[in-house]
Design a protein around this motif. Structure first.
Motif, short mmCIF file in Angstrom:
data_model
loop_
_atom_site.label_atom_id
_atom_site.label_comp_id
_atom_site.label_asym_id
_atom_site.label_seq_id
_atom_site.Cartn_x
_atom_site.Cartn_y
_atom_site.Cartn_z
N ASN A 5 0.83 -1.21 0.00
CA ASN A 5 0.00 0.00 0.00
C ASN A 5 0.86 1.25 0.00
OD1 ASN A 5 -2.44 -1.30 -0.02
ND2 ASN A 5 -2.61 -1.40 2.23
N SER A 9 0.93 4.04 -2.91
CA SER A 9 0.68 5.44 -2.58
C SER A 9 1.81 6.32 -3.06
CB SER A 9 0.51 5.59 -1.06
OG SER A 9 0.32 6.93 -0.72
N ALA A 85 -5.93 9.44 -1.60
CA ALA A 85 -6.83 8.74 -0.67
C ALA A 85 -7.06 9.56 0.60
CB ALA A 85 -6.28 7.36 -0.32
N ARG A 141 -3.82 6.17 5.77
CA ARG A 141 -4.97 5.83 4.95
C ARG A 141 -6.20 5.69 5.84
NH1 ARG A 141 -2.37 1.82 6.80
NH2 ARG A 141 -3.18 -0.30 7.10
N TRP A 147 -8.52 7.11 10.48
CA TRP A 147 -7.25 7.33 9.79
C TRP A 147 -6.16 6.54 10.50
CZ3 TRP A 147 -5.96 9.30 5.23
CH2 TRP A 147 -4.61 9.60 4.99
N TYR A 150 0.69 4.68 8.39
CA TYR A 150 1.39 3.50 7.90
C TYR A 150 2.41 3.05 8.94
CZ TYR A 150 -0.51 4.20 3.22
OH TYR A 150 -1.34 4.31 2.14
#
Length: 294
Positions: A5, A9, A85, A141, A147, A150
């Protein structure tokens, strides 16, 4: 999966940046972010060096205002970039990266350019910039309405956010400042998002009209007539017959050089004071200014 991911991104952001940089010779078309219902934020005035937009405007039913504008004829020093996103699944919240350009002055008169990065959360239903976090907080994300940053453990943001404070909280925070300019400057710092966005967070009403009035008074006392008048105008829409509001608006208009408009408010103030049997309490400056003095 997390690393995948992050890579995806990063690739999306890189592609997005290349497209915009390629358009630096000719300003790219404004970018629109559609939120819940009819709400949207339009970004324009691209800044190539800052790699972000210098103008952010919010629109929804009956609402239309600029974000991050804190003084008249402001030259952009805040640049906004929505992140990939960054819009929540329900379209109620938008994450944007905000770059603030400024200068650090030294005793010898020299200046050093500085920049600060923030991650702002905008309530798309109102236009309220509800909280501000460190720039690194935009590296994440939305997961089921929350939220997540990461990382190996998907840690949250508790303790990192600076939540937009209420009028009472702001007044409590500046209560110990005796210097009028320092107090006005401190209040202005709380309004970095723009008065309209702040008032979208705390809509003027009977419960906070006195606190908002005090905020506007302290701003004007310290010379910030631009933001002071914006607050007074909003209060006028809620309680137009409020007597003290008439003289407060008149004083700000007078000090801003709009003396004809100020006289109209002074006359309304005098009329209301006389009608309520308080003629003796009318400050001397009111009569002088209405008569064309000063």
């Amino acid at each position: 999966m997390i690393e995948l991911n992050r890579c995806l991104s990063f690739i999306l952001i890189l592609l997005f940046s290349r497209c915009v940089v390629a358009a630096c010779g000719a300003e790219p078309h404004p970018l629109e972010v559609q939120g819940i219902g009819k709400s949207k934020i339009t970004l324009s005035a691209w800044g190539c060096n800052a790699n972000g937009w210098g103008v952010a405007s919010y629109r929804n039913d009956g609402a239309n205002f600029l974000l991050y504008v804190t003084r008249s004829h402001q030259v952009a020093r805040e640049f906004i970039s929505p992140i990939q996103a960054g819009l929540s699944q329900d379209k109620r919240a938008l994450r944007v990266q905000r770059l603030v350009l400024g200068g650090l002055y030294f005793g010898d008169g020299s200046k050093k350019k500085v920049e600060n990065n923030y991650c702002d959360v905008i309530d798309m239903s109102t236009g309220c910039v509800s909280k501000t976090l460190p720039g690194s907080s935009c590296d994440g994300r939305w997961v089921q309405g929350e939220w997540k940053l990461y990382g190996a453990d998907d840690q949250g943001e508790d303790g990192l956010a600076v939540v937009t404070q209420s009028p009472k909280e702001i007044l409590d925070g500046v209560s110990r400042l005796s210097d009028v300019r320092s107090k006005a400057s401190a209040i202005s710092d709380y309004l970095y998002k723009g008065v309209e966005s702040y008032l979208a967070c705390y809509r003027p009403g009977r419960k906070n009209v006195a606190d908002l009035n005090d905020m506007a008074f302290y701003l004007a006392e310290g010379g910030d007539f631009y933001n002071s008048l914006k607050i007074y105008r909003a209060l006028e829409g809620v309680d137009p017959s409020r007597v003290v509001l008439k003289i407060n608006i008149a004083d700000v208009l007078w000090q801003s050089g709009e003396k004809n408009k100020a006289r109209g408010y002074y006359k309304e103030y005098m009329s209301q004071m006389v009608a309520s049997g308080r003629k003796e309490s009318i400050p001397a400056r009111v009569g002088v200014r209405v008569a064309g003095g000063e």
